[in-house]
Design an enzyme around this catalytic site. Structure first.
Site, PDB file in Angstrom:
ATOM      1  N   CYS A 183       0.679  -1.136  -0.011  1.00 41.95           N
ATOM      2  CA  CYS A 183      -0.068  -0.109  -0.013  1.00 41.95           C
ATOM      3  C   CYS A 183       0.798   1.085  -0.088  1.00 41.95           C
ATOM      4  O   CYS A 183       1.648   1.543   0.945  1.00 41.95           O
ATOM      5  CB  CYS A 183      -0.955  -0.185   1.303  1.00 41.95           C
ATOM      6  SG  CYS A 183      -1.983   1.528   1.451  1.00 41.95           S
TER       7      CYS A 183
ATOM      8  N   HIS B 140      -2.549  -4.088 -10.720  1.00 42.25           N
ATOM      9  CA  HIS B 140      -3.366  -2.886 -11.387  1.00 42.25           C
ATOM     10  C   HIS B 140      -3.682  -2.962 -12.717  1.00 42.25           C
ATOM     11  O   HIS B 140      -2.650  -3.477 -13.722  1.00 42.25           O
ATOM     12  CB  HIS B 140      -2.151  -1.625 -10.927  1.00 42.25           C
ATOM     13  CG  HIS B 140      -2.097  -1.487  -9.720  1.00 42.25           C
ATOM     14  ND1 HIS B 140      -3.223  -0.313  -8.932  1.00 42.25           N
ATOM     15  CD2 HIS B 140      -1.052  -1.659  -8.858  1.00 42.25           C
ATOM     16  CE1 HIS B 140      -2.728  -0.499  -7.691  1.00 42.25           C
ATOM     17  NE2 HIS B 140      -1.442  -1.242  -7.592  1.00 42.25           N
TER      18      HIS B 140
ATOM     19  N   CYS C 188      -4.763   6.378  -4.308  1.00 43.09           N
ATOM     20  CA  CYS C 188      -3.860   4.953  -4.318  1.00 43.09           C
ATOM     21  C   CYS C 188      -2.559   5.293  -4.827  1.00 43.09           C
ATOM     22  O   CYS C 188      -2.358   5.594  -6.056  1.00 43.09           O
ATOM     23  CB  CYS C 188      -4.785   4.208  -5.087  1.00 43.09           C
ATOM     24  SG  CYS C 188      -3.797   2.532  -5.154  1.00 43.09           S
TER      25      CYS C 188
HETATM   26  N1  LIG Z   1      -6.498  -2.160  -2.204  1.00 45.43           N
HETATM   27  C1  LIG Z   1      -5.060  -2.365  -2.539  1.00 45.43           C
HETATM   28  C2  LIG Z   1      -4.382  -2.179  -1.345  1.00 45.43           C
HETATM   29  C3  LIG Z   1      -4.178  -0.664  -0.806  1.00 45.43           C
HETATM   30  C4  LIG Z   1      -3.334   0.154  -2.078  1.00 45.43           C
HETATM   31  C5  LIG Z   1      -3.339   1.708  -1.360  1.00 45.43           C
HETATM   32  N2  LIG Z   1      -4.440   2.287  -1.414  1.00 45.43           N
HETATM   33  C6  LIG Z   1      -2.202   2.391  -2.179  1.00 45.43           C
HETATM   34  O1  LIG Z   1      -1.913   3.515  -1.647  1.00 45.43           O
HETATM   35  O2  LIG Z   1      -1.347   1.997  -2.625  1.00 45.43           O
HETATM   36  C7  LIG Z   1      -5.022  -3.820  -2.938  1.00 45.43           C
HETATM   37  O3  LIG Z   1      -5.693  -4.796  -2.465  1.00 45.43           O
HETATM   38  O4  LIG Z   1      -4.090  -4.202  -3.811  1.00 45.43           O
END
Ligand SMILES: N[C@@H](CCC[C@H](N)C(=O)O)C(=O)O
Length: 279
Positions: free
Chosen positions: A75, A166, A224
């Site tokens: 994260c 992603h 994110c």
């Molecule tokens: N929801 C993401 C993990 C969290 C990512 C975060 N908000 C960031 O800032 O990178 C996942 O499940 O990969």
């Protein structure tokens, strides 16, 4: 027994931070984390982050549960919050402004900067289908601008892993995307066996991108960090941006660089303490 916590956010991506330095086992179960993250019946957050002892020579370990209780590998906004949280925990005993953090995505290195921000060495992006993971292409090919049908429409997607998956889509107008209705369809698409985070990107110019995100395990968030890093990589792979750009998110902006020297991604942005409590 009540547990002490501190609430932080990085550009509105908000987390409950817990001092877990006395054990490698998180003091909360994933089920409890879901309840703590609930914005009506709990504290409210996008995730819970645990500061645990280091492993394999690192200073500390970070573990995180998403607001749905799932555990991601990394994260980006959270690790900036963790770095500031660690400086608070260490107090006057603190000797460094840079930490090596063991994560499920490898060793990540956040460093406090003189202007109060945090610059993070996020490691190298991973681009092969097996590393993301996705079944969208065969193992030796990167997934760049690849057609994917979601919600009855063909989208051209680029896939990048920053330790977590992603799926990036470049669009004309990021404000026009109906994230509420299509986000979870990307997240749960069968071509992503570990689900995916999804970023929609509008290229303003080669050094300025606008982004909106649907996060795996958390839904729409204001920012994110790993998503911003992955999106810059996707922009370079599609020759839509340079290797250094500002990414504007609903909660604010991040500076991202993909170094030509060491192939690593560097993310710089803020981390803000909000309040402390016991729950
Ligand atoms: N929801 C993401 C993990 C969290 C990512 C975060 N908000 C960031 O800032 O990178 C996942 O499940 O990969």
């Amino acid at each position: 027994m009540a547990i002490e916590f501190t609430k932080y956010h990085g550009l509105g991506n908000d987390f409950i931070l817990i001092d877990n330095r006395s054990s490698l086992t998180p003091v909360l179960t994933p089920e409890k984390a879901v309840q703590w993250c609930d914005r009506h019946f709990g504290i409210g957050a996008d995730g819970v982050i645990f500061a645990l002892p280091g492993q394999n020579g690192t200073d500390y370990t970070m573990r995180i549960f998403n607001s749905d209780g799932s555990e991601p590998e990394m994260c980006g906004n959270g690790i900036r919050c963790l770095a500031v949280f660690l400086t608070e925990l260490e107090g006057i005993a603190r000797t460094k402004d840079k930490y090596s953090i063991h994560t499920l995505a490898g060793v990540i290195v956040p460093q406090l900067t003189d202007d109060g921000q945090v610059k993070v060495d996020m490691g190298e992006p991973r681009l092969l289908p097996g590393e993301i993971p996705t079944s969208l292409a065969s193992s030796q090919f990167q997934v760049i601008n690849h057609p994917l049908e979601v919600a009855g429409k063909i989208w051209d997607v680029t896939c990048v892993s920053m330790g977590n998956p992603h799926c990036i889509i470049f669009v004309e107008d990021v404000a026009a995307i109906n994230l509420e209705s299509i986000g979870s369809q990307f997240e749960n698409h069968p071509v992503f066996p570990k689900k995916t985070n999804t970023e929609f990107i509008e290229v303003v110019n080669r050094n300025y991108l606008k982004m909106r995100v649907w996060e795996r395990g958390a839904g729409i968030t204001l920012a994110c960090g790993t998503g911003a890093c992955a999106s810059l990589v996707a922009g370079v792979l599609n020759d839509l941006c340079d290797r250094h750009a500002i990414i504007e998110l609903p909660g604010g902006s991040l500076e991202i660089e993909w170094s030509e020297v060491d192939n690593r991604i560097y993310m710089t942005g803020p981390a803000e303490r909000v309040f402390t409590g016991k729950y």
